[in-house]
Scaffold this motif. Sequence first.
Motif, PDB file in Angstrom:
ATOM      1  N   ASP A   1      -0.500 -20.954   8.441  1.00 27.03           N
ATOM      2  CA  ASP A   1      -0.917 -20.841   7.053  1.00 27.03           C
ATOM      3  C   ASP A   1      -2.104 -19.890   6.919  1.00 27.03           C
ATOM      4  OD1 ASP A   1      -0.664 -21.609   4.282  1.00 27.03           O
ATOM      5  OD2 ASP A   1      -2.467 -22.827   4.559  1.00 27.03           O
ATOM      6  N   ALA A   2      -3.054 -20.000   7.819  1.00 25.59           N
ATOM      7  CA  ALA A   2      -4.224 -19.115   7.792  1.00 25.59           C
ATOM      8  C   ALA A   2      -3.801 -17.668   8.005  1.00 25.59           C
ATOM      9  CB  ALA A   2      -5.231 -19.544   8.850  1.00 25.59           C
ATOM     10  N   TRP A   3      -2.851 -17.439   8.895  1.00 26.11           N
ATOM     11  CA  TRP A   3      -2.368 -16.084   9.142  1.00 26.11           C
ATOM     12  C   TRP A   3      -1.654 -15.547   7.904  1.00 26.11           C
ATOM     13  CZ3 TRP A   3       2.419 -13.623   9.523  1.00 26.11           C
ATOM     14  CH2 TRP A   3       2.393 -12.361  10.107  1.00 26.11           C
ATOM     15  N   LEU A   4      -0.809 -16.373   7.287  1.00 29.62           N
ATOM     16  CA  LEU A   4      -0.059 -15.952   6.104  1.00 29.62           C
ATOM     17  C   LEU A   4      -0.975 -15.713   4.908  1.00 29.62           C
ATOM     18  CD1 LEU A   4       3.077 -18.260   6.287  1.00 29.62           C
ATOM     19  CD2 LEU A   4       3.031 -15.767   6.537  1.00 29.62           C
ATOM     20  N   GLU A   5      -2.099 -16.401   4.876  1.00 28.39           N
ATOM     21  CA  GLU A   5      -3.026 -16.269   3.761  1.00 28.39           C
ATOM     22  C   GLU A   5      -3.466 -14.821   3.561  1.00 28.39           C
ATOM     23  OE1 GLU A   5      -7.348 -18.032   3.046  1.00 28.39           O
ATOM     24  OE2 GLU A   5      -5.795 -19.587   3.243  1.00 28.39           O
ATOM     25  N   ARG A   6      -3.540 -14.065   4.639  1.00 31.35           N
ATOM     26  CA  ARG A   6      -3.927 -12.654   4.543  1.00 31.35           C
ATOM     27  C   ARG A   6      -2.949 -11.860   3.693  1.00 31.35           C
ATOM     28  NH1 ARG A   6      -4.753 -11.049  10.736  1.00 31.35           N
ATOM     29  NH2 ARG A   6      -2.573 -10.620  10.341  1.00 31.35           N
ATOM     30  N   PHE A   7      -1.729 -12.358   3.555  1.00 31.97           N
ATOM     31  CA  PHE A   7      -0.699 -11.629   2.821  1.00 31.97           C
ATOM     32  C   PHE A   7      -0.479 -12.185   1.421  1.00 31.97           C
ATOM     33  CE2 PHE A   7       0.063 -11.320   7.335  1.00 31.97           C
ATOM     34  CZ  PHE A   7       0.132  -9.953   7.509  1.00 31.97           C
ATOM     35  N   GLY A   8      -1.246 -13.183   1.054  1.00 38.24           N
ATOM     36  CA  GLY A   8      -1.086 -13.839  -0.232  1.00 38.24           C
ATOM     37  C   GLY A   8      -1.209 -12.915  -1.422  1.00 38.24           C
ATOM     38  N   ARG A   9      -2.010 -11.887  -1.298  1.00 42.05           N
ATOM     39  CA  ARG A   9      -2.206 -10.969  -2.419  1.00 42.05           C
ATOM     40  C   ARG A   9      -0.899 -10.317  -2.851  1.00 42.05           C
ATOM     41  NH1 ARG A   9      -2.874  -5.558  -0.209  1.00 42.05           N
ATOM     42  NH2 ARG A   9      -2.974  -5.743   2.056  1.00 42.05           N
ATOM     43  N   PHE A  10       0.073 -10.275  -1.957  1.00 40.33           N
ATOM     44  CA  PHE A  10       1.348  -9.639  -2.284  1.00 40.33           C
ATOM     45  C   PHE A  10       2.204 -10.482  -3.218  1.00 40.33           C
ATOM     46  CE2 PHE A  10       0.351  -7.723   1.904  1.00 40.33           C
ATOM     47  CZ  PHE A  10       0.190  -6.416   1.458  1.00 40.33           C
TER      48      PHE A  10
END
Length: 117
Positions: A79-88
């Motif tokens: 989840d923490a890793w995916l959070e970096r891509f949340g802006r998309f």
Amino acid sequence: MHALDVLGDPVRRRILELLAEGERPAGAVTEVVRAEFGISQPAVSQHLRVLRESGFATVRPEGARRLYAVAPDRFREVDAWLERFGRFWEQRLDALGTELARGKRDARRKADDGGLH
């Protein structure tokens, strides 16, 4: 093994879905997975081992049974890793939320006005 490699396999994802419902005996997991994917018991055992060794599942003995459960810590890492891509996708989800609210508001207005709009 990288987390996405582990989660990229449909059999392992299905096992995790089963375990997300609560702790399950290996035999129950095997029964479902064999029925859905048509794979052997040793193949299911191998997938359970990968999940266990990669930190996505835990196992504990109970008599002759082995009970598997989801290990939440590894999911927090993903989840923490995916959070970096949340802006998309966050902007699109916000826009969807706005449209849903607008639709509900319009539906309430129509109901309050007796459908005159």
